[in-house]
Design an enzyme around this catalytic site. Structure first.
Site, mmCIF file in Angstrom:
data_model
loop_
_atom_site.group_PDB
_atom_site.id
_atom_site.type_symbol
_atom_site.label_atom_id
_atom_site.label_comp_id
_atom_site.label_asym_id
_atom_site.label_seq_id
_atom_site.Cartn_x
_atom_site.Cartn_y
_atom_site.Cartn_z
ATOM 1 N N GLY A 1 28.788 26.783 88.981
ATOM 2 C CA GLY A 1 28.208 28.067 89.368
ATOM 3 C C GLY A 1 27.103 28.507 88.428
ATOM 4 O O GLY A 1 26.067 29.051 88.855
ATOM 5 N N LYS B 1 36.537 12.557 74.090
ATOM 6 C CA LYS B 1 35.264 12.845 73.435
ATOM 7 C C LYS B 1 35.016 11.899 72.263
ATOM 8 O O LYS B 1 33.884 11.470 72.031
ATOM 9 C CB LYS B 1 35.256 14.303 72.971
#
Length: 435
Positions: A21, A207
């Site tokens: 968004g 990560k």
């Protein structure tokens, strides 16, 4: 020529959650600036979502439930922000094999299937960018892949999970326990309803795999990363670190290790550790992230900032979008996967570490000598010894010099069997200082 300059770079997006968004919003609000930076306009042509009715803020003409059709629509660039392995893997492979460039924030996918995605990009000449996959808005992967491409990186150590850093920072500041601090983090929005991926180290391990792959030109997968979380930590562990002038952090540690024969390998691990309060990472509080990089020529570098959040992660995504769009305008492509080194991943047992060991012991003559003998038998040198209390409250705290993790674990196991040792209260690794 003006017609070419006005031809838009077309972008389709997979997913429209918190990050997606924000990406859609920034593409709209910054359209003029992006056009000026790229040399051609950017046009968002579609967004694939599961439930279009849940996105009233998005132009309904952009929304579709047919992700495959969107991937096959001939756009220049796919932005993937749905997360998870499938259907993201299949959709991105489909895009890359067709020559469509990809920007993704999907750390789990890259840590598991990065080589497959890179191979697909190489075969078609498409770009694959993923800055947002590690440390949110912090520019980290591009410096490793590009800015430091001429240097030799020896170590990457950092705080790459905001939830665990918030919990540990709060425990350090207040003296409260793990469970109550995690509950508070959930109420404040710093922890998910199911925090397992964060507190058990899965997020940080993915990560770490990406960081190690980029830093050491070696393919490292999430399964190669030694992983320990923070759920076993207590207020007593944090207090013990404070007594030694240290604090506790969940660290992702990627380092180049050279053995006695000169052979190189890569150690990649995620675990809680004590670090000196003077270390740059010690002052990183709350939900912030920071990564400390050591390179032969550049020396010590630190990258710090917001490691998560919709707008922050969207910033990194947009940076990649601009990079890919510029490559397309210039008729070229960005850096490819660099895995030429092919260094072996060192088993955790062979990795050099240091330990902080707290023992509940009987307060009688000869206990310290018995404990010291166990360390000597396993060729582990003691750096610090502190004895506290009397009678039933006696405790012994030891900090070791560097030894193999296997030797240290064997030492602790043997200590637990000594008649004079009532309990091994805590064991934690020590990082960030000379051995």
């Amino acid at each position: 020529m003006s017609e070419v300059r006005n031809t838009p770079i077309t972008v389709a997006m997979l997913g429209c959650g918190t990050v997606g968004g924000q990406v859609a919003r920034l593409l709209h609000e910054q359209a003029d600036d992006l056009t000026a930076r790229i040399g051609r306009p950017i046009r968002l042509t579609g967004i694939a979502v599961r439930r279009p009715h849940r996105h009233p803020e998005i132009d309904p003409e952009l929304l579709t439930t047919d992700a495959e059709a969107l991937v096959d629509s001939g756009v220049d660039l796919i932005v993937e922000v749905i997360g998870g392995i499938e259907p993201a893997r299949s959709l991105l492979l489909r895009a890359l094999k067709s020559g469509t460039s990809v920007v993704t924030a999907n750390k789990a996918l890259l840590a598991e299937h990065g080589p497959e995605l890179h191979a697909a990009a190489d075969s078609s000449g498409a770009d694959l960018y993923f800055e947002a996959a590690v440390a949110g808005a912090i520019p980290l992967l591009r410096p490793l892949r590009e800015s430091l491409a001429g240097d030799r990186i020896s170590r990457v150590m950092g705080i790459v999970n905001g939830t665990t850093n918030y919990v540990l920072s709060a425990m350090d500041a207040s003296g409260s326990g793990y469970a109550e601090t995690l509950d508070e983090a959930g109420r404040l929005g710093y922890a998910e309803a199911d925090p397992t991926a964060d507190v058990d180290g899965f997020d940080a391990a993915a990560k770490a795999a990406i960081l190690a792959s980029s830093a050491f030109h070696t393919r490292v997968r999430a399964e190669d990363v030694h992983r320990e979380g923070i759920s076993g930590l207590s207020a007593a562990d944090v207090a013990a670190a404070q007594l030694l002038g240290r604090t506790v952090k969940l660290l992702a540690i990627c380092e180049r290790v050279v053995d006695q024969s000169g052979a190189e390998s890569v150690s990649v691990r995620v675990h809680p550790a004590m670090i000196p309060r003077a270390h740059p990472l010690a002052s990183v509080g709350g939900a912030f992230n920071a990564v400390f990089v050591e390179a032969e020529a550049a020396g010590q570098l630190m990258f710090y900032g917001q490691g998560a959040g919709g707008a922050q992660t969207a910033s990194a995504v947009l940076g990649d979008v601009v990079a890919v769009a510029r490559n397309r305008v210039a008729g070229g492509y960005g850096p490819r996967e660099s895995a030429y080194a092919r260094l072996p991943v060192r088993p955790m047992g062979e990795t050099p570490t240091r330990y902080h060991v707290s023992l509940d012991v009987a307060d009688r003559t000869g206990v310290l000598s018995q404990v010291a003998l166990v360390f000597a038998e396993h060729d582990v040198s003691i750096a610090i010894v502190r004895q506290e209390g009397r009678s039933d409250e006696a405790s012994l705290v030891l900090v070791t010099h560097t030894a193999s993790d296997a030797a240290l674990r064997s030492t602790v196991d043997k200590l637990a069997g000594l008649p004079a040792v009532r309990e091994v209260v805590s064991v934690m690794r020590v990082e960030g200082e000379e051995a």
